[in-house]
Write an enzyme that holds these catalytic residues in place. Structure first.
Site, mmCIF file in Angstrom:
data_model
loop_
_atom_site.group_PDB
_atom_site.id
_atom_site.type_symbol
_atom_site.label_atom_id
_atom_site.label_comp_id
_atom_site.label_asym_id
_atom_site.label_seq_id
_atom_site.Cartn_x
_atom_site.Cartn_y
_atom_site.Cartn_z
ATOM 1 N N HIS A 17 -0.558 3.738 -5.098
ATOM 2 C CA HIS A 17 0.067 4.767 -5.475
ATOM 3 C C HIS A 17 -0.131 5.329 -6.757
ATOM 4 O O HIS A 17 -0.392 6.491 -6.987
ATOM 5 C CB HIS A 17 1.546 4.577 -5.018
ATOM 6 C CG HIS A 17 1.783 4.264 -3.660
ATOM 7 N ND1 HIS A 17 2.790 3.172 -3.514
ATOM 8 C CD2 HIS A 17 1.616 4.947 -2.578
ATOM 9 C CE1 HIS A 17 2.925 3.124 -2.190
ATOM 10 N NE2 HIS A 17 2.544 3.981 -1.409
ATOM 11 N N LYS A 41 15.807 4.381 8.398
ATOM 12 C CA LYS A 41 14.644 3.616 7.949
ATOM 13 C C LYS A 41 14.918 2.237 7.302
ATOM 14 O O LYS A 41 15.563 2.705 6.188
ATOM 15 C CB LYS A 41 13.359 4.311 7.491
ATOM 16 C CG LYS A 41 12.097 3.666 7.411
ATOM 17 C CD LYS A 41 10.962 4.701 7.151
ATOM 18 C CE LYS A 41 9.705 4.219 6.995
ATOM 19 N NZ LYS A 41 8.708 5.295 6.668
ATOM 20 N N ARG A 90 -6.466 6.279 2.570
ATOM 21 C CA ARG A 90 -7.290 5.018 2.649
ATOM 22 C C ARG A 90 -8.313 4.951 3.552
ATOM 23 O O ARG A 90 -9.312 4.160 3.200
ATOM 24 C CB ARG A 90 -6.284 3.753 2.732
ATOM 25 C CG ARG A 90 -5.292 3.362 1.392
ATOM 26 C CD ARG A 90 -4.278 2.626 1.555
ATOM 27 N NE ARG A 90 -3.399 3.395 2.566
ATOM 28 C CZ ARG A 90 -2.195 3.100 3.037
ATOM 29 N NH1 ARG A 90 -1.643 1.964 2.732
ATOM 30 N NH2 ARG A 90 -1.356 3.842 3.717
ATOM 31 N N SER A 127 1.950 -0.841 1.021
ATOM 32 C CA SER A 127 3.534 -1.525 0.833
ATOM 33 C C SER A 127 3.724 -2.656 1.766
ATOM 34 O O SER A 127 4.743 -3.306 1.640
ATOM 35 C CB SER A 127 4.583 -0.297 0.999
ATOM 36 O OG SER A 127 4.131 0.716 -0.158
HETATM 37 P P1 ADP Z 1 4.679 7.024 3.872
HETATM 38 O O1 ADP Z 1 5.783 6.301 4.289
HETATM 39 O O2 ADP Z 1 4.631 8.362 4.016
HETATM 40 O O3 ADP Z 1 3.518 6.464 4.420
HETATM 41 P P2 ADP Z 1 3.779 5.470 1.457
HETATM 42 O O4 ADP Z 1 4.784 5.089 0.826
HETATM 43 O O5 ADP Z 1 3.308 4.446 2.458
HETATM 44 O O6 ADP Z 1 4.347 6.635 2.360
HETATM 45 O O7 ADP Z 1 2.585 6.159 0.973
HETATM 46 C C1 ADP Z 1 2.450 7.640 0.192
HETATM 47 C C2 ADP Z 1 1.273 8.018 0.031
HETATM 48 O O8 ADP Z 1 0.546 7.046 -0.680
HETATM 49 C C3 ADP Z 1 0.600 8.247 1.251
HETATM 50 O O9 ADP Z 1 -0.307 9.334 1.033
HETATM 51 C C4 ADP Z 1 -0.258 6.934 1.563
HETATM 52 O O10 ADP Z 1 -1.481 7.274 2.172
HETATM 53 C C5 ADP Z 1 -0.740 6.863 -0.132
HETATM 54 N N1 ADP Z 1 -1.272 5.274 -0.164
HETATM 55 C C6 ADP Z 1 -0.426 4.382 0.030
HETATM 56 N N2 ADP Z 1 -1.164 3.168 -0.417
HETATM 57 C C7 ADP Z 1 -2.377 3.508 -0.924
HETATM 58 C C8 ADP Z 1 -3.439 3.032 -1.508
HETATM 59 N N3 ADP Z 1 -3.550 1.659 -1.601
HETATM 60 N N4 ADP Z 1 -4.235 3.912 -2.205
HETATM 61 C C9 ADP Z 1 -4.191 5.311 -1.854
HETATM 62 N N5 ADP Z 1 -3.232 5.743 -1.345
HETATM 63 C C10 ADP Z 1 -2.189 5.146 -0.892
#
Ligand code: ADP
Length: 150
Positions: A17, A41, A90, A127
């Site tokens: 992120h 959630k 990703r 995450s």
């Molecule tokens: P959500 O619950 O909306 O999926 P996340 O907290 O998992 O939210 O992720 C928010 C954003 O960050 C999303 O666009 C996700 O694709 C991106 N993201 C998560 N992990 C990575 C990573 N390792 N590299 C790039 N983008 C990421």
């Protein structure tokens, strides 16, 4: 002023992120990181802890703001006067979902989504994996942004 939101659950906010937001700063003046707070959630980290971890990551960056929201993502964007949604991609597994949400958001409000491909060294970081490792007592410091400790 070009302002974007970077919405997510951030349970927790990872170096993946962090990288997307840092790169976004090269073309947005300001990015508001929006922690989606969905009562239904279940999360490992409290909202307060998620806010604190993101503040730690960006303590020297005045162009980054952090907020929580409990609404449609586009309504959050409008409430902070952002014209763009920043997201990271990703893998092809993320693609259909992101395209769908981006289309819906554009149709609803005209807000455009800007998607950055992850740096490949972070493409396996999520995450979910981070939480699993925490649950089993592994060191996840390399999954967190620089200068962030749990
Ligand atoms: P959500 O619950 O909306 O999926 P996340 O907290 O998992 O939210 O992720 C928010 C954003 O960050 C999303 O666009 C996700 O694709 C991106 N993201 C998560 N992990 C990575 C990573 N390792 N590299 C790039 N983008 C990421």
């Amino acid at each position: 002023m070009k302002r974007a939101i970077f919405p997510g659950t951030f349970d927790p906010f990872t170096i993946g992120h962090f990288s997307i937001v840092q790169r976004g700063l090269s073309f947005f003046d300001e990015i508001v990181i929006g922690i989606g707070v969905n009562q239904a959630k279940k999360t490992l980290f409290s909202v307060e802890k998620r806010l604190e971890l993101i503040h730690q990551a960006f303590q020297d960056e005045p162009r980054i703001k952090v907020a929580t929201y409990d609404s449609l993502t586009v309504d959050f964007a409008l409430s902070v006067q952002a014209d763009f949604v920043l997201r990271g991609l990703r893998s092809v597994a993320d693609f259909e979902y992101e395209r769908n949400v981006a289309d819906a958001n554009r149709n609803l409000t005209g807000i455009e989504t800007v998607i950055l491909f992850t740096e490949s060294k972070y493409s396996f970081i999520s995450s979910t994996v981070t939480r699993d490792l925490i649950t089993y007592g592994r060191d996840i410091s390399s999954f967190l942004p620089p200068n962030v400790t749990l």
